[in-house]
Write an enzyme that holds these catalytic residues in place. Structure first.
Site, PDB file in Angstrom:
ATOM      1  N   CYS A  13       0.797  -1.227   0.000  1.00 42.37           N
ATOM      2  CA  CYS A  13       0.000   0.000   0.000  1.00 42.37           C
ATOM      3  C   CYS A  13       0.831   1.280   0.000  1.00 42.37           C
ATOM      4  O   CYS A  13       0.407   2.301  -0.531  1.00 42.37           O
ATOM      5  CB  CYS A  13      -0.938   0.005   1.202  1.00 42.37           C
ATOM      6  SG  CYS A  13      -1.887  -1.528   1.394  1.00 42.37           S
ATOM      7  N   HIS A 161      -3.654   6.845  -0.742  1.00 41.58           N
ATOM      8  CA  HIS A 161      -4.046   5.456  -0.994  1.00 41.58           C
ATOM      9  C   HIS A 161      -5.507   5.297  -0.609  1.00 41.58           C
ATOM     10  O   HIS A 161      -5.969   5.885   0.370  1.00 41.58           O
ATOM     11  CB  HIS A 161      -3.163   4.521  -0.166  1.00 41.58           C
ATOM     12  CG  HIS A 161      -3.658   3.116  -0.116  1.00 41.58           C
ATOM     13  ND1 HIS A 161      -3.782   2.335  -1.247  1.00 41.58           N
ATOM     14  CD2 HIS A 161      -4.068   2.348   0.931  1.00 41.58           C
ATOM     15  CE1 HIS A 161      -4.240   1.142  -0.895  1.00 41.58           C
ATOM     16  NE2 HIS A 161      -4.419   1.127   0.407  1.00 41.58           N
ATOM     17  N   ASN A 192      -9.670  -1.611  -4.681  1.00 38.40           N
ATOM     18  CA  ASN A 192      -8.449  -1.181  -4.005  1.00 38.40           C
ATOM     19  C   ASN A 192      -7.249  -1.795  -4.723  1.00 38.40           C
ATOM     20  O   ASN A 192      -7.021  -2.992  -4.630  1.00 38.40           O
ATOM     21  CB  ASN A 192      -8.487  -1.629  -2.536  1.00 38.40           C
ATOM     22  CG  ASN A 192      -7.203  -1.308  -1.783  1.00 38.40           C
ATOM     23  OD1 ASN A 192      -6.218  -0.862  -2.360  1.00 38.40           O
ATOM     24  ND2 ASN A 192      -7.210  -1.558  -0.491  1.00 38.40           N
TER      25      ASN A 192
END
Length: 246
Positions: A13, A161, A192
């Protein structure tokens, strides 16, 4: 060509920020241009019977060309942090050297949270990660702005993010940032995409703007590791900033 230096960084991430840091260091050492590839296909490691994570996951790749433009511009400020003691909150427990793949690790079963997955599937402690994004992440961002002697009002866009819209809205409120300055529309359209989340957000929401003029942005990544951090830099104008859907 055979004289191209290639590095592989396993991150997740926060990967785009780690990649930018490495790119900046390489440019500072005298290299002329760096191509940063950020890509994840996390859907392959997410059990379809896991209602907690499977509906959120998307696959994406980003290609970013980083070079020293030799223009008088703003300094770049960055703050990266990590905490391995909470690595189990966002993890694929088995399938590598620490817990090698076996028939047992590949078998899906009902977990204590009521979802089904195997030890080789992606797991997220949703409550823990939400708390983490509302405590550690804002603290790191505020510390970055203090070290840069800047205020958040100076920023044109906050490119973060995107785990989900709710989490970003709460994070914007926590920081006192107008929600319209923090795009939160990626997960609902693409899922995502982990390390590609930040560049995907840039292309989808700022593509036309960055072709015409520069913008002062704050980027932030947070998740697997646990790792988190933020970056302040002037972005653009770019020669190309586009989204290609497959």
């Amino acid at each position: 060509r055979h004289d191209v230096l290639c590095l592989d960084i396993n991150q997740g991430c926060t990967g785009f920020l780690y990649g930018l840091l490495q790119s900046f260091l390489l440019l500072q050492s005298g290299l002329r241009r760096v191509v940063l590839l950020s890509a994840d296909t996390l859907s392959r490691r997410c059990c379809p019977r896991d209602r907690n994570t499977y509906p959120l996951i998307g696959d994406a790749a980003a290609v970013t060309v980083v070079e020293d433009a030799h223009r008088d511009g703003r300094e770049i400020f960055m703050n990266l942090q990590s905490d391995g003691s909470r690595s189990g909150w966002l993890i694929i427990p088995a399938g590598a050297f620490r817990m090698p793949s076996s028939e047992q690790t590949r078998r899906a079963r009902t977990m204590p949270d009521g979802n089904q997955r195997s030890d080789e599937d992606f797991y997220m402690n949703g409550t823990g990660i939400f708390t983490f994004t509302q405590t550690d992440v804002p603290a790191a961002i505020r510390a970055l702005f203090r070290s840069a002697s800047m205020t958040m009002d100076e920023i044109d866009y906050f490119i973060f993010h995107q785990p989900n819209r709710f989490m970003l809205e709460k994070l914007a409120d926590k920081l006192g940032v107008p929600r319209q300055k923090m795009p939160d529309n990626i997960v609902e359209k693409f899922g995502n995409p982990s390390s590609a989340s930040i560049p995907l957000t840039i292309c989808y929401n700022m593509g036309r703007i960055l072709l015409e003029r520069d913008q002062l942005v704050c980027m932030s990544g947070f998740g697997a590791g646990l790792s988190w951090g933020a970056l302040i830099m002037n972005l653009g104008p770019l020669k190309f900033c586009d989204l290609i859907e497959k």
